[in-house]
Motif scaffolding. Structure first.
Motif, mmCIF file in Angstrom:
data_model
loop_
_atom_site.group_PDB
_atom_site.id
_atom_site.type_symbol
_atom_site.label_atom_id
_atom_site.label_comp_id
_atom_site.label_asym_id
_atom_site.label_seq_id
_atom_site.Cartn_x
_atom_site.Cartn_y
_atom_site.Cartn_z
ATOM 1 N N GLN A 460 -0.947 1.871 -12.559
ATOM 2 C CA GLN A 460 0.646 2.303 -12.289
ATOM 3 C C GLN A 460 1.068 2.154 -11.014
ATOM 4 O OE1 GLN A 460 0.915 6.005 -14.753
ATOM 5 N NE2 GLN A 460 1.443 4.786 -16.484
ATOM 6 N N MET A 461 0.244 2.694 -10.066
ATOM 7 C CA MET A 461 0.734 2.935 -8.651
ATOM 8 C C MET A 461 -0.220 2.068 -7.794
ATOM 9 S SD MET A 461 2.983 5.514 -9.074
ATOM 10 C CE MET A 461 2.975 6.079 -7.538
ATOM 11 N N ALA A 462 0.396 1.896 -6.407
ATOM 12 C CA ALA A 462 -0.257 1.469 -5.216
ATOM 13 C C ALA A 462 0.088 2.046 -4.322
ATOM 14 C CB ALA A 462 0.420 -0.126 -5.099
ATOM 15 N N TYR A 463 -1.210 2.231 -3.441
ATOM 16 C CA TYR A 463 -1.149 2.762 -2.340
ATOM 17 C C TYR A 463 -1.445 2.087 -1.034
ATOM 18 C CZ TYR A 463 -1.505 6.366 -5.664
ATOM 19 O OH TYR A 463 -1.357 7.115 -7.235
ATOM 20 N N ILE A 464 -0.712 1.898 -0.046
ATOM 21 C CA ILE A 464 -0.751 0.822 1.113
ATOM 22 C C ILE A 464 -0.561 1.773 2.362
ATOM 23 C CG2 ILE A 464 0.087 -1.037 2.351
ATOM 24 C CD1 ILE A 464 1.351 -1.787 -0.169
ATOM 25 N N GLN A 465 -1.765 1.337 3.258
ATOM 26 C CA GLN A 465 -1.840 2.308 4.485
ATOM 27 C C GLN A 465 -1.732 0.985 5.842
ATOM 28 O OE1 GLN A 465 -5.175 4.395 6.189
ATOM 29 N NE2 GLN A 465 -3.822 6.089 5.626
ATOM 30 N N LEU A 466 -0.840 1.199 6.763
ATOM 31 C CA LEU A 466 -0.809 0.290 7.872
ATOM 32 C C LEU A 466 -1.045 0.805 8.994
ATOM 33 C CD1 LEU A 466 2.178 -2.098 6.651
ATOM 34 C CD2 LEU A 466 -0.352 -2.842 6.506
ATOM 35 N N ASP A 478 -0.491 4.173 18.284
ATOM 36 C CA ASP A 478 -0.140 3.373 17.059
ATOM 37 C C ASP A 478 0.926 3.819 16.196
ATOM 38 O OD1 ASP A 478 -2.222 1.622 18.035
ATOM 39 O OD2 ASP A 478 -3.692 2.391 16.478
ATOM 40 N N ILE A 479 1.395 3.151 15.373
ATOM 41 C CA ILE A 479 2.322 3.473 14.144
ATOM 42 C C ILE A 479 1.329 3.488 12.881
ATOM 43 C CG2 ILE A 479 4.114 3.150 12.525
ATOM 44 C CD1 ILE A 479 5.454 1.849 14.912
ATOM 45 N N LEU A 480 1.464 4.538 12.196
ATOM 46 C CA LEU A 480 0.537 4.614 11.058
ATOM 47 C C LEU A 480 1.453 4.683 9.753
ATOM 48 C CD1 LEU A 480 -1.855 4.606 9.380
ATOM 49 C CD2 LEU A 480 -1.994 7.235 9.542
ATOM 50 N N MET A 481 1.809 3.867 8.717
ATOM 51 C CA MET A 481 2.561 3.891 7.746
ATOM 52 C C MET A 481 1.719 4.051 6.418
ATOM 53 S SD MET A 481 5.084 0.776 8.611
ATOM 54 C CE MET A 481 6.051 0.837 6.735
ATOM 55 N N GLU A 482 2.049 5.021 5.527
ATOM 56 C CA GLU A 482 1.496 5.050 4.200
ATOM 57 C C GLU A 482 2.570 4.946 3.179
ATOM 58 O OE1 GLU A 482 -0.482 8.954 4.014
ATOM 59 O OE2 GLU A 482 -1.922 8.255 5.685
ATOM 60 N N LEU A 483 2.474 3.924 2.210
ATOM 61 C CA LEU A 483 3.305 3.427 1.323
ATOM 62 C C LEU A 483 2.687 4.031 -0.147
ATOM 63 C CD1 LEU A 483 5.699 0.580 1.170
ATOM 64 C CD2 LEU A 483 4.370 1.223 -0.772
ATOM 65 N N GLU A 484 3.570 4.480 -0.966
ATOM 66 C CA GLU A 484 3.177 5.012 -2.293
ATOM 67 C C GLU A 484 3.813 4.383 -3.095
ATOM 68 O OE1 GLU A 484 2.656 8.771 -5.207
ATOM 69 O OE2 GLU A 484 1.858 8.942 -3.148
ATOM 70 N N GLY A 485 3.741 3.434 -4.100
ATOM 71 C CA GLY A 485 5.063 2.866 -4.912
ATOM 72 C C GLY A 485 4.383 2.445 -6.322
ATOM 73 N N ARG A 486 5.684 2.697 -7.317
ATOM 74 C CA ARG A 486 5.211 2.254 -8.716
ATOM 75 C C ARG A 486 5.113 0.934 -8.915
ATOM 76 N NH1 ARG A 486 9.031 6.316 -12.279
ATOM 77 N NH2 ARG A 486 7.972 8.403 -11.370
ATOM 78 N N LYS A 487 4.339 0.575 -9.868
ATOM 79 C CA LYS A 487 4.131 -0.978 -10.047
ATOM 80 C C LYS A 487 5.235 -1.335 -11.248
ATOM 81 C CE LYS A 487 -0.609 -1.926 -8.718
ATOM 82 N NZ LYS A 487 -1.944 -2.632 -9.248
ATOM 83 N N GLU A 488 5.908 -2.430 -10.913
ATOM 84 C CA GLU A 488 6.732 -3.098 -12.181
ATOM 85 C C GLU A 488 5.677 -3.720 -13.155
ATOM 86 O OE1 GLU A 488 9.604 -2.390 -12.263
ATOM 87 O OE2 GLU A 488 10.710 -2.215 -10.409
ATOM 88 N N ASP A 490 5.406 -6.836 -13.740
ATOM 89 C CA ASP A 490 4.540 -7.827 -13.154
ATOM 90 C C ASP A 490 3.603 -7.582 -12.291
ATOM 91 O OD1 ASP A 490 6.521 -7.298 -11.260
ATOM 92 O OD2 ASP A 490 7.500 -8.923 -11.346
ATOM 93 N N GLY A 491 3.463 -6.450 -11.993
ATOM 94 C CA GLY A 491 2.396 -5.915 -10.871
ATOM 95 C C GLY A 491 3.078 -5.657 -9.437
ATOM 96 N N GLN A 492 4.361 -6.141 -9.273
ATOM 97 C CA GLN A 492 5.028 -5.963 -7.914
ATOM 98 C C GLN A 492 5.327 -4.528 -7.781
ATOM 99 O OE1 GLN A 492 5.276 -8.600 -5.865
ATOM 100 N NE2 GLN A 492 4.043 -9.748 -7.357
ATOM 101 N N LEU A 493 5.774 -4.310 -6.440
ATOM 102 C CA LEU A 493 5.796 -2.815 -6.350
ATOM 103 C C LEU A 493 7.463 -2.531 -6.570
ATOM 104 C CD1 LEU A 493 4.024 -2.131 -2.861
ATOM 105 C CD2 LEU A 493 3.412 -1.161 -5.247
ATOM 106 N N SER A 494 7.811 -1.397 -7.095
ATOM 107 C CA SER A 494 9.166 -1.249 -7.283
ATOM 108 C C SER A 494 9.869 -0.581 -6.025
ATOM 109 C CB SER A 494 9.234 -0.177 -8.417
ATOM 110 O OG SER A 494 10.815 0.367 -8.468
ATOM 111 N N SER A 495 10.959 -1.180 -5.917
ATOM 112 C CA SER A 495 11.858 -0.798 -4.607
ATOM 113 C C SER A 495 12.488 0.428 -5.065
ATOM 114 C CB SER A 495 12.777 -1.918 -4.207
ATOM 115 O OG SER A 495 13.648 -2.461 -5.035
ATOM 116 N N ASP A 496 12.750 0.880 -6.387
ATOM 117 C CA ASP A 496 13.619 2.111 -6.619
ATOM 118 C C ASP A 496 12.737 3.352 -6.701
ATOM 119 O OD1 ASP A 496 15.430 0.244 -7.319
ATOM 120 O OD2 ASP A 496 15.296 0.011 -9.045
#
Length: 591
Positions: A460-466, A478-488, A490-496
């Motif tokens: 259901q979720m994806a966790y991305i760290q850059l 450095d810039i550290l970004m952590e993104l946590e998002g729900r999956k649609e 089709d497997g794509q991350l939801s922008s909502d």
């Protein structure tokens, strides 16, 4: 060895069940406590947060704690009781001894950490991790321990090379490594030139310039017959300075060539992977433009207040010299100019004026000409900085990810040998046995470590760290970004529904964490800083942020500020989307 056949318990209160079903995998080592016996040789076991009904095939003791190894997974896992000393409860030291190691403080700390984090591991994995922990030449023990725990959590290969990559990612600053390598790669070497160019993009002297806007401004002035940009860039042109007529003709011809490029379908432009003006045609006077952009970056890295002070001082100097061309400037004006120039010593144009003032041998005509050139540079830099919008930063972010080579292995078959990302160039540099190749190896490990930790997802979720170089954004670290998002579906991350954390070290506001939560197009911000001055600086910008989000189809719902002695630690609240949603009860700015 004893065996237990277990199945999920029935009749256990729902509150005691974890939100997701615990899946045992073959080989996994778990510790369980027998809490209650039932008829027909069954017993209730507590394994971590999960309670299960076990069918006993061995004589075990109620209240006893045992180590088990999963022999078969699935809905009805089969557990094997591991050997233990008679009359003793299962503890960490017994497990370490079963792995063939001594239960010293270092080993015990690693295993206790794994148990506390409920990290799944097998006995072979535990042996590998404990062996790697002993290799003192790699990194300090605490760093190795944390890296090994992370490797087991992510189920990464337990090898020395992976451990080195993870520790490099955790302990080293990519921005600093890029700049150190930039200073060691020899300029003028044919083999090093592509690497030098890439390092210049990822570790520039100052904030990245909005090149598209700069070129657009030049073309617009060429079309209108205006010479402001020509005069500003003129000091960077070659000794045989072209006339404005030649300059104008070249840029108008380039614009016509770009019109042909604009007719190319947008999809093809996106597939090229670059937003640069230089992909469609060769820029006129490109070397002079590069030199001018370098000057812009050097003055642009200074604070807006310093730039404003220098502009004001230069304007005063020019005005006085125009009114009194034959008089020497008052001493206090010269002193004020030198003071305003001091922060800009890295910029050759500013340093030239400063050094001549220090020598006391600059004449009025020369000073007025040089002051005009520097003032034009500052004005162009300020205008360019103001033109940076959301699209600019989105494209810059995409360019940095692509240029660093985070998807290098994935894109290897389609890669152009003449347009390799940094990782590909570093591999070449290291393979050639170049001088200071250890710096290339160090940076390679950092990039590889970032790749290994970049994505983690479930159903259901994806966790991305850059982890990205902060230099193109004007940051020293450095810039550290952590993104946590729900999956649609089709497997794509939801922008909502997503959450993004930005870990920043700003030149003037120091450490800052921006926690952004998006739910159904509503954006909530929680900003953690170590200094109260951040709120004073940022509050006036909130309306601008709200307008920009409105334009993008989002709504700024709230902004909250928290001052903490350690901004990064303060931001480590519950990272679930639900926790962030409920956290918004006490906000100090609501729209």
């Amino acid at each position: 060895m004893h065996h237990l056949s277990i199945q999920s318990s029935q009749g256990i209160k729902q509150a005691q069940q974890p939100q997701e079903e615990r899946n045992f995998r073959p080989g996994e080592v778990v510790t369980g406590k027998i809490t209650k016996f039932f008829p027909d040789n069954k017993a209730l076991l507590q394994i971590g947060a999960k309670q299960v009904i076990a069918e006993l095939q061995a004589s075990l003791t109620a209240g006893g704690t045992y180590w088990f190894e999963v022999k078969e997974g699935g809905e009805r896992p089969l557990l094997q009781v591991l050997p233990q000393t008679a009359g003793k409860q299962a503890d960490v030291s017994q497990l370490i001894e079963l792995a063939g190691m001594k239960p010293n403080k270092m080993n015990t700390s690693l295993v206790e950490g794994l148990m506390k984090q409920q990290t799944a591991f097998t006995m072979p994995q535990l042996k590998q991790a404990l062996n790697l922990l002993q290799q003192k030449e790699l990194q300090p023990v605490e760093v190795r321990k944390q890296a090994l725990q992370l490797m087991l959590q992510r189920q990464l290969p337990l090898t020395e090379s992976v451990l080195q990559a993870i520790t490099a990612r955790q302990t080293q600053d990519m921005t600093a490594s890029l700049r150190e390598l930039t200073n060691t790669v020899p300029v003028g070497s044919d083999k090093a030139t592509p690497l030098q160019q890439m390092l210049g993009k990822l570790a520039p002297a100052g904030p990245a310039v909005h090149e598209q806007q700069l070129v657009k401004q030049i073309i617009q002035e060429a079309q209108a017959g205006k010479q402001d940009m020509y005069q500003a860039i003129r000091p960077s042109l070659p000794a045989a300075v072209p006339s404005f007529t030649v300059w104008q003709r070249e840029w108008l011809a380039y614009d016509k060539q770009m019109d042909v490029g604009r007719s190319v379908p947008q999809q093809l432009i996106q597939e090229s992977g670059s937003s640069s003006n230089r992909t469609t045609g060769i820029l006129p006077f490109s070397q002079a433009l590069d030199s001018f952009i370098s000057e812009m970056q050097l003055v642009g890295k200074q604070s807006p207040a310093a730039q404003e002070s220098l502009q004001t001082t230069l304007s005063t100097v020019r005005q006085l010299l125009s009114m009194f061309p034959d008089r020497s400037l008052p001493h206090e004006i010269i002193t004020g100019l030198r003071t305003a120039l001091e922060p800009f010593q890295s910029a050759p144009m500013a340093q030239d004026i400063y050094s001549q003032l220090a020598k006391g041998n600059v004449d009025n005509q020369q000073l007025q000409a040089k002051s005009t050139e520097l003032l034009q540079l500052l004005q162009v830099t300020q205008t360019n900085e103001q033109s940076k919008d959301g699209d600019f930063f989105k494209n810059l972010l995409q360019d940095i990810v692509r240029q660093t080579g985070f998807s290098y292995e994935h894109d290897l078959n389609d890669a152009d040998a003449t347009d390799l990302p940094l990782k590909g160039l570093l591999l070449q540099h290291a393979a050639q046995g170049s001088e200071r190749a250890e710096l290339s190896s160090q940076l390679l490990q950092q990039i590889t470590g970032s790749q290994l930790l970049q994505v983690q997802d479930d159903k259901q979720m994806a966790y991305i760290q850059l982890q990205l170089s902060g230099a193109p954004f004007g940051f020293d670290k450095d810039i550290l970004m952590e993104l946590e998002g729900r999956k649609e579906a089709d497997g794509q991350l939801s922008s909502d529904h997503c959450r993004i954390l930005f870990y920043l070290h700003l030149p003037f506001l120091d450490d800052m964490v921006v926690d952004m939560y998006v739910q159904k197009k509503a954006v909530s911000l929680h900003i953690y800083t170590e200094e109260g001055k951040a709120e004073q600086v940022m509050r006036p910008l909130q309306q601008k942020l709200k307008s920009a989000l409105d334009t993008s189809g989002y709504h700024l719902s709230s902004v909250k500020y928290t001052v903490s002695n350690n901004a990064k630690e303060a931001s480590y609240v519950d990272t679930s989307l639900h926790a962030v949603h409920t956290e918004q009860k006490g906000v100090d700015y609501r729209i």
